[in-house]
Motif scaffolding. Structure first.
Motif, PDB file in Angstrom:
ATOM      1  N   UNK A 116       0.956  -1.193   0.031  1.00  0.00           N
ATOM      2  CA  UNK A 116       0.201   0.075   0.021  1.00  0.00           C
ATOM      3  C   UNK A 116       0.922   1.240  -0.032  1.00  0.00           C
ATOM      4  N   UNK A 117       2.024   1.121   0.982  1.00  0.00           N
ATOM      5  CA  UNK A 117       2.870   2.184   0.785  1.00  0.00           C
ATOM      6  C   UNK A 117       3.510   2.545  -0.350  1.00  0.00           C
ATOM      7  N   UNK A 145       1.752   7.370  -6.693  1.00  0.00           N
ATOM      8  CA  UNK A 145       0.720   8.011  -6.823  1.00  0.00           C
ATOM      9  C   UNK A 145       1.234   9.431  -6.690  1.00  0.00           C
ATOM     10  N   UNK A 146       2.072   9.516  -5.491  1.00  0.00           N
ATOM     11  CA  UNK A 146       2.600  10.741  -5.134  1.00  0.00           C
ATOM     12  C   UNK A 146       3.701  11.085  -6.234  1.00  0.00           C
ATOM     13  N   UNK A 147       4.452  10.529  -6.718  1.00  0.00           N
ATOM     14  CA  UNK A 147       4.950  10.797  -7.631  1.00  0.00           C
ATOM     15  C   UNK A 147       4.601  11.229  -9.037  1.00  0.00           C
ATOM     16  N   UNK A 148       3.583  10.467  -9.300  1.00  0.00           N
ATOM     17  CA  UNK A 148       2.863  10.491 -10.644  1.00  0.00           C
ATOM     18  C   UNK A 148       2.310  12.134 -10.584  1.00  0.00           C
ATOM     19  N   UNK A 191      14.277  17.478   0.653  1.00  0.00           N
ATOM     20  CA  UNK A 191      13.174  17.397   1.741  1.00  0.00           C
ATOM     21  C   UNK A 191      12.657  15.948   1.801  1.00  0.00           C
ATOM     22  N   UNK A 192      12.740  15.128   0.955  1.00  0.00           N
ATOM     23  CA  UNK A 192      12.367  13.576   0.996  1.00  0.00           C
ATOM     24  C   UNK A 192      13.165  12.883   1.871  1.00  0.00           C
ATOM     25  N   UNK A 213       2.402  19.219  -5.163  1.00  0.00           N
ATOM     26  CA  UNK A 213       3.770  19.812  -5.174  1.00  0.00           C
ATOM     27  C   UNK A 213       4.708  19.351  -4.062  1.00  0.00           C
ATOM     28  N   UNK A 214       4.294  18.825  -2.637  1.00  0.00           N
ATOM     29  CA  UNK A 214       4.871  18.680  -1.783  1.00  0.00           C
ATOM     30  C   UNK A 214       4.566  17.180  -1.249  1.00  0.00           C
ATOM     31  N   UNK A 215       4.112  16.527  -1.829  1.00  0.00           N
ATOM     32  CA  UNK A 215       3.538  14.987  -1.909  1.00  0.00           C
ATOM     33  C   UNK A 215       4.767  13.979  -1.637  1.00  0.00           C
TER      34      UNK A 215
END
Length: 171
Positions: free
Chosen positions: A41-42, A48-51, A76-77, A132-134
């Protein structure tokens, strides 16, 4: 009953059942299956966050600014993974000092369930606004869950053991 088994009923913990008491193959199978399910799931969330990040209006930025923005996201990541790990370890350490009893653990889980359902119904718009910050948010989740999954004993297990010791000593 053998001399190592308690004379009271072993409490069942959510996700672990009563396997936590012996910590045999069934226990490790449950923990492994739970970890794989959560990590799947992660991984989907990170994808999805990257897309969403790649589809965000960053393509409107000048190439130099886009590179600076991408490097900022990477930094930041990386910081967010470490922050998530440290936060989870501190929370777990605090919980191990005062572990929840089996009934308290179940009650806390039931109380948190409606909040999780409400968050999931929040919709796609806040997710799109956060695009943008996902990536750092996803990285924080990776760090937090990785730290939570790699503990030797869950706080609920420690609390159940203490409860079992208290109640089997009185018999």
């Amino acid at each position: 009953m053998t001399k190592n088994e308690p004379s009271v009923m072993i409490p069942s913990l959510p996700g672990l059942g009563t396997t936590w008491y012996r910590r045999g193959p069934r226990y490790w199978l449950r923990r492994t299956f739970s970890a794989l399910l959560l990590l799947t799931a992660l991984a989907f969330f990170c994808y999805i966050a990257l897309r969403l990040y790649l589809g965000a209006p960053r393509s409107d930025m000048p190439p130099g600014m886009r590179r600076v923005w991408d490097v900022t996201q990477v930094i930041a990541s990386c910081a967010a993974i470490v922050w998530g790990w440290v936060k989870a370890r501190r929370d777990l350490r605090r919980q191990l000092l005062d572990p929840p009893l089996p009934d308290a653990f179940r009650a806390a889980r039931r109380a948190g369930a409606p909040r999780a359902r409400n968050w999931s119904r929040a919709g796609l718009i806040p997710l799109l606004l956060a695009a943008p910050v996902l990536p750092p948010l996803a990285a924080w989740c990776v760090g937090w869950f990785a730290a939570s999954l790699t503990v030797r004993h869950y706080p609920s297990e420690v609390g159940a053991r203490r409860w079992l010791e208290e109640h089997s000593a009185g018999t």
